[in-house]
Design an enzyme around this catalytic site. Structure first.
Site, PDB file in Angstrom:
ATOM      1  N   CYS A   1      46.096  44.710  36.125  1.00 17.78           N
ATOM      2  CA  CYS A   1      45.515  44.034  34.934  1.00 17.78           C
ATOM      3  C   CYS A   1      44.370  43.789  34.674  1.00 17.78           C
ATOM      4  O   CYS A   1      43.683  43.664  33.881  1.00 17.78           O
ATOM      5  CB  CYS A   1      46.302  43.858  33.798  1.00 17.78           C
TER       6      CYS A   1
ATOM      7  N   HIS B   1      49.946  39.108  31.134  1.00 20.27           N
ATOM      8  CA  HIS B   1      49.170  40.023  30.716  1.00 20.27           C
ATOM      9  C   HIS B   1      47.598  39.965  30.496  1.00 20.27           C
ATOM     10  O   HIS B   1      47.521  39.146  29.882  1.00 20.27           O
ATOM     11  CB  HIS B   1      50.045  41.296  30.190  1.00 20.27           C
TER      12      HIS B   1
END
Length: 1373
Positions: A197, A503
């Site tokens: 990510c 994330h």
């Protein structure tokens, strides 16, 4: 009332009653419809929306009538989720890959019940993209105002009102207004490979930067100079072209990471996005050398600053110029609880100078002495693209944990940087001096605030040049710059999570429409300015400095601003402005995408089914997968299967065909007729499905044969012909029959196939494992007899008298019973001298098994007697026999007499004994005929005969040929039955002992299972209730290479209903010792070995080709248990050390077991101890437990079991534990002023009182009683903990009065107690001391296996390999 008025009311009343009646009629009609609908079966449909990550964990539930058409199902789903009907697909969602599923036909009018939905069960469906495009939302919802979207979800934050992982029956309220499809946003997402990510966020930011994208497009790849796969700029070009032109919702980044030199493991490494940005820019600069883009990174992202020190006495200044690619901003000053409120405050703090005074004074070269000075940083110029890193990750030296700072820090949409440039700095006073003359690109930035985002290689051209203008010109230029240093925010890279992991996603503003978008991996959606403000961070309530070390939160991590300069602000290149090579690349990628789409359509229309084929020559069943398009004909499919199975050389194509096949039941369902050759496979297989309830078999035939027609409804029967004369079972023949056929008709059918008379035929059906049933009712159908799809029968047709016997007493039944229960085992024999095997058996049988030693020894014939004198001579003259004798004394049981050992290890008269034994064995073989038990008993042999017979089988391969074997079939009546083994013809011997040994029990007969119950078996190891025949056959076997040089093996065919005791008895002749003197270990696939000790259990858990290892050693007697003894070393780094295996018996006292251990400890471990110098105690994993007192009795006071483990602890003095009411704990003093732990000391408490514990601790340490603080250790002994953590992590001084209550729960010996003096202060460590101590503690705790909490995982450095090879030196670190 006036009549006229009354008359006017009547019509109103009539109207009221008529309306009421119509309502009732309508309600009655509705109720009748509901009742009729209630009578109809309902179908529960659970739909999962997989088109968006925010809805993938939620479910929509529909409970529909079974008659609902598929078309109506799609309409209901569309209205439920807010999608336009026809823009999405529904596929079955039973856990299978969605790509392999065929979408339901939404134009079909058939009911959901006819479409395969099941009543009374959960029918899972998945809502997926249609033709690769995301579903369209309904117009009325897509037009929601911004006010309604104010609380819109972005990133991984949970939606309000939704519960992740909710029950399938709960229908969540969708908020689809916040999820805009790709067609509306116009942007494409990036697939997260695993933990990439951070890469996706940076790539999307670069893609949305016009200046970077345009410059990248202008660069042209030269295939002659570099491999396209490993070219980072080219793969970035391809990725940007796909992001701009692809019709997919998201595209892969694997080609880009492959150009980095990464393998699949790198996808599972999470890295810092700022670190990636720096490393990737360095790699691009290396790749772009000597091109137009060589200085691109510097032109866009590089700024300059001055690191200076100014003397406060004379004004002399020493300085150097540094470059930077990003500015790291501190969230909180070191040691402060208050964070900076905004980015502007952090920037001011960044350039705030510090005063060097006192011990930190600066040595001024002009003053020639140490003076007070001012040290700081000044910005000389700012880059076009300004990158700010918010340093949210920090390290807590108190807890030794990485932490994330989630404090609120605001950042403006427009940032004026003119206030951070000092015009005075650009003047060049005479007092200034550059200490690093001409070395602008060298040096480091400010101590803890500036990252070194520039190359230290002098040979690398950074593209930096200092202006040489006059002072006036520079001043005017700076004045212009100060008026034009207004930056606008266009990218916010957000981190959600903690310091342990999280994330990344990016919020990016498009310069085309000034709209903000959330780029969250494969999902792209519109967001508002309010959503950006949510990334400021912060939490409710007052929290301590380190209270949020592991709290998950979402906040901005990197900010990218662009200078507002109309002369430099670029727009994205239009299609007609693309360079020629980019136009070609766009066309190429479009073609590849179209080709991929066509391939995907082909995949969706391809039938994938298991394919089997019995090789016509090798007779081995082969397995493969047939992938055939649904429009391909059966004839074409046969050709494909023929090539897949690669049997061209064995059989021609004309001799092959495909048939429906059930591999599980080994059943041929049906064959396809010739007229079906041109039928599409989609019709024959029932459509394209992810899984089929049947398989396909490529059947072959010989040229002179004709294919048999297999019709649906037929059953397959495997017929085995049994020959009673040779006692053999032939391989199977396949016959097809019908369930409505009678047994008589079935016999006639088989008679034609096997060419045996039907009149005398006996058929035995194996309905299930070991269920043999004879079919003797001629008019009974096969279905009534229990036939199924695939069946196995045994047929026998002979004129023997065996047909007249009862089935269960017949020879046929016994032969089939043996066939069904016989397994093949491979037995590894222990190594021993060839000459000792017979003598050990002979003498143990003659002497060891007898109640009267002299009488039994007198039975031994002359050759045995001669062996005694020979052995006496050998024992006196041969060192080998001395060691063997010593081993025999150690391994032998207590009942074995010393005279019995005189018979062992005789080697000189071996040949004479062998000839005698062989002669007797041949005589025995000639005597045994088919006879009744009485005749056999009249021909009993003496013990010496049995011994000599056993000697034939006991010698190893030097004496016996490899073809030697022993077949045994016996019953409880001692009646031998002559039997051919069906594999080879060999002699038959009796497995039972002669009557002379009846009633005499041997050690192995009384052996125990784990529970210690009495044996249920007689001398032969056979159950007293057992009335079955037991088969045993063994022959020497040459193992494959790699099984061990010189290792001897037996291949044993044995009835698995035999007990372990009887099995060991049969192995005696091959092992060469009594069954009580060897152990059986089962070898598993992983080569792990476990001892089999339950003598009364059968071999039913074994299967064909299992391996068994035999080891010499005394087997356990009744009531005995094997115990592993470990030494407890409480102050050693390895406190648990294995010593030896011992045998403890039920009823034995602890002192008796210690007496038996003493000689073993001296001999095997070199421990010279007295019985009062050590203790035994309970061992639970690695934790020491209850101390066993000498008078304790096993099984009465101490529970004992198989594979038990105990600790042996050597005492420093006399035993302090005298009673079970006492409590022994292990204490350890913590000295905070010295940062060290003292060794363990044991203290014995008379009660569980905390006061007594403190008194004992005060007594051994000298700490005043009122200053004692203690805490219980955590985890497994020795409860290791870092000295950096112990002072604050343990629960010191719990408020309890006894030890056996919460939170201590100290109820048994062996608990670990840490204690300290509360008046002793913790030493203050410098950073260097703390780091050094941290390294030592990390090394120590890792060696002891302690999990270090402050380092949850070892991080891997982020590298990009310019040559694609990780092991090269050209890595960008």
């Amino acid at each position: 009332m006036v009549p006229s008025e009354e008359n006017r009311l009547v019509p109103k009343e009539d109207l009221f009653w008529s309306c009421r009646q119509s309502i009732f009629d309508e309600m009655k009609k509705k109720f009748s419809q509901i009742e009729s609908a209630a009578d109809e079966p309902r179908v529960l449909c659970i739909i999962q929306d997989t088109t968006n990550s925010k809805t993938v964990n939620e479910r929509i539930t529909l409970n529909l009538p079974a008659s609902t058409p598929l078309k109506r199902l799609f309409e209901d789903v569309a209205s439920k989720v807010g999608y336009v009907n026809g823009t999405f697909d529904l596929v079955w969602g039973n856990g299978v890959n969605v790509a392999d599923m065929t979408p339901l036909d939404q134009t079909n009018d058939k009911s959901i019940l006819d479409a395969g939905f099941e009543v009374g069960k959960k029918n899972f469906l998945r809502l997926t993209d249609k033709d690769g495009e995301q579903p369209h939302t309904m117009s009325e919802e897509s037009g929601t105002t911004d006010d309604g979207n104010r609380d819109r979800f972005i990133g991984p934050l949970p939606r309000e009102g939704s519960v992740g992982g909710s029950n399938d029956y709960v229908c969540q309220n969708y908020s689809y207004s916040s999820i805009l499809s790709k067609s509306e946003t116009g942007y494409v997402g990036l697939v997260n490979q695993a933990m990439t990510c951070y890469l996706n966020s940076l790539l999307q930011t670069l893609f949305m930067t016009p200046e970077f994208r345009n410059a990248l497009y202008k660069w042209e790849f030269e295939e002659s100079e570099e491999d396209a796969v490993m070219s980072i700029p080219y793969q970035l070009q391809r990725l940007f072209v796909l992001l701009q032109t692809s019709k997919k919702r998201a595209i892969e980044t694997t080609d880009v990471t492959r150009s980095f030199g990464w393998d699949s493991s790198e996808a599972w490494q999470q890295h810092d996005v700022q670190e990636l940005c720096r490393v990737m820019f360095d790699a691009l600069e290396q790749k772009w050398k000597q091109t137009e883009q060589a200085d691109l990174i510097n032109q866009l992202y590089q700024g300059k600053l001055k690191d200076y020190v100014r003397c406060l006495e004379c004004g002399y200044e020493s300085w150097r110029i540094d470059t930077y690619l990003d500015i790291p901003l501190v969230i909180r000053p070191y040691g402060s609880n208050q964070a900076f409120a905004s980015v502007e405050e952090a920037l001011h703090a960044f350039i705030q100078p510090e005063i060097l005074d006192g011990p930190n004074q600066y040595f001024c070269e002009r003053c020639k002495k140490k003076c007070d000075a001012r040290k700081g940083l000044r910005f000389l110029n700012f880059p076009y693209l300004l990158t700010l890193q918010l340093k949210r990750f920090d390290f807590d030296y108190t807890t030794m944990h990485r932490i994330k700072l989630n404090d609120r820090m605001t950042f403006p949409e427009e940032l004026d940087m003119s206030t951070f440039i000092d015009v005075e700095d650009e003047k060049s006073p005479q007092t200034e001096s550059c200490t690093d003359s001409g070395a602008e690109n060298e040096g480091s930035c400010h101590s803890d605030q500036m990252s070194n985002d520039f190359s230290n290689d002098d040979g690398v051209d950074e593209g930096i040049c200092l202006e040489s203008n006059s002072s006036a010109e520079r001043t005017s230029k700076v004045g212009i710059e100060k008026n034009s240093l207004l930056y606008e925010l266009f990218s916010v890279m957000v981190h959600s999570g903690s310091a342990a992991g999280g994330h990344y996603y990016a919020c990016i503003k498009s310069f085309r429409d000034e709209q903000w978008y959330s780029f969250n991996d494969q999902h792209v959606s519109k967001i508002t300015q309010e959503d950006i403000k949510k990334t400021y961070g912060g939490s409710s309530g007052s929290r301590g400095y380190y209270s949020s070390a592991f709290a998950s939160s979402t906040n901005a991590y990197m900010l990218i601003y662009r200078l507002k300069d109309p002369t430099r602000n670029a727009k994205f290149l239009e299609v007609n402005e693309y360079p020629e090579h980019i136009k070609q690349l766009v066309q190429k990628e479009k073609e590849l995408e179209e080709q991929e789409k066509r391939q995907r359509e082909i995949e969706l229309n391809t039938c994938k089914i298991k394919l089997f084929c019995m090789h016509p020559v090798k007779q081995v069943m082969m397995e493969n997968k047939l992938e055939v398009h649904k429009d391909k004909t059966l004839k074409e499919a046969v050709e494909m299967a023929y090539k897949i199975m690669d049997i061209e050389e064995a059989v021609s194509l004309d001799c092959c065909r495909l048939v429906k096949y059930d591999e599980f039941h080994d059943y041929l369902e049906r064959s396809f007729e010739e007229e079906e050759e041109d039928t599409p496979m989609g019709l024959l297989l029932g459509g394209v499905k992810s899984t089929y309830m049947f398989d396909l078999l490529l059947e072959t035939r010989r040229p002179d044969q004709v294919f048999q027609s297999y019709k649906p409804g037929e059953v397959m029967v495997k017929v085995h012909v049994v020959d009673l004369k040779t006692e053999s079972v032939a391989p199977s023949l396949s016959v097809r029959a019908y369930l409505n056929q009678t047994v008589t008709e079935f016999k006639q059918l088989i008679s034609k196939v096997v060419h045996l008379p039907a009149e005398t035929m006996r058929i035995v059906l194996e309905r299930c494992y070991n269920d043999l049933r004879i079919l003797n009712v001629g008019n009974k159908t096969l279905k009534a007899e229990g036939f199924f799809r695939s069946n196995k029968v045994f047929v026998e047709s002979s004129e023997s008298l065996d047909r007249q016997m009862a089935y269960t007493d017949s020879h046929l039944w016994k032969l089939l019973d043996r066939h069904a229960n016989t397994i093949r085992l491979y037995v590894s024999l222990p190594e021993q001298s060839p000459g000792s095997q017979f003598k050990r058996i002979a003498n143990q049988k003659a002497c060891g098994d007898s109640g009267n030693l002299d009488e039994d020894c007198a039975r031994v014939k002359g050759p045995i007697a001669n062996m005694r004198s020979v052995e006496a001579i050998l024992e006196e003259s041969t060192e080998k026999l001395k060691s063997l004798s010593l081993q025999q004394e150690q391994d032998g049981d207590s009942s074995k007499s010393t005279e019995a050992s005189d018979f062992e290890n005789i080697e000189s008269p071996l040949n004479e004994v062998d000839s005698l034994a062989s002669a007797e064995n041949r005589e025995l073989e000639n005597q045994i005929q088919i006879s009744d038990p009485e005749n056999f008993q009249s021909e009993e042999r003496s013990d010496s005969d049995v011994n000599n017979d056993r000697s034939t089988s006991s010698v190893d391969s030097d004496i016996l040929s490899s073809s030697h074997s022993s077949d045994t079939l016996c019953n409880v009546d001692n009646a031998p039955i002559p039997l051919g083994n069906g594999l080879d013809s060999h002699s038959i011997t009796s497995s039972r002992r002669s009557k002379a040994n009846e009633g005499k029990k041997e050690t192995w007969d009384t052996a125990e299972d784990d529970s210690g119950t009495d044996s249920e078996y007689d001398e032969s190891g056979k159950s007293r209730e057992e009335a079955q025949y037991v088969y045993f056959k063994a022959e020497h076997y040459v193992a494959d290479e790699g099984s061990g040089e010189g290792q001897k093996w037996l291949m044993v065919h044995v009835d698995k209903r035999i007990t372990l005791s009887a099995f060991k008895q049969h192995l005696e002749p091959f092992v060469g010792v009594l069954s009580s003197h060897f152990k059986v270990f089962r070898v598993y696939a992983s080569n792990q070995e476990f001892e089999s000790v339950r003598l009364n259990e059968t071999l039913s858990s074994f299967s064909d080709d299992n391996k068994i290892s035999i080891r010499l050693g005394r087997a356990l007697k009744k009531g005995e248990y094997r115990v592993k003894v470990y030494q407890l070393l409480i102050n050693d780094p390895e406190p648990c050390k294995f010593l030896l295996d011992a045998v403890f018996a039920k009823g034995m006292t602890v002192r008796q077991s210690k007496e038996e251990l003493l000689p073993q400890l001296t001999e095997q471990c070199g421990l010279d101890l007295t019985i009062d110098r050590f203790r035994l105690r309970k061992k639970t994993w690695k934790n020491p437990g209850t101390v066993f007192l000498d008078y304790h009795v096993y099984e009465e006071d101490i529970n004992i079991s198989s594979n038990w483990e105990v600790f042996l602890e050597i005492l420093d003095g006399a035993e302090k534990m005298k009673s079970m009411s006492q409590l022994a704990v292990l204490s350890r003093q913590w000295r905070p002023s010295e940062m060290k732990l003292d060794p363990f000391q044991e203290i014995v408490l008379e009660s569980s009182s905390v006061d007594e514990l403190k008194e004992k601790l005060s007594e051994i340490s000298g700490i005043p009683l009122e200053c004692i603080e203690f805490a219980k250790g955590r985890g497994t002994f020795p409860c290791d903990i870092s000295v950096l953590e112990i002072h604050q992590d343990l629960d010191w001084n719990p408020k309890v009065s006894t030890l056996n209550v919460w939170p201590l729960y100290i109820c048994d010996d062996g608990a670990v107690i840490f204690y300290r003096d509360k008046t002793e202060e913790l030493i203050e460590l410098t950073d260097e001391q703390r780091n050094e101590l941290m390294k030592k503690e990390s090394s120590r705790l890792q060696k002891t296996g302690h999990r270090i909490t402050y380092s949850p995982r070892k991080e891997k450095a982020l590298k990009i390999y310019l040559d694609g090879a990780p092991n090269k030196e050209m890595a960008q670190d």
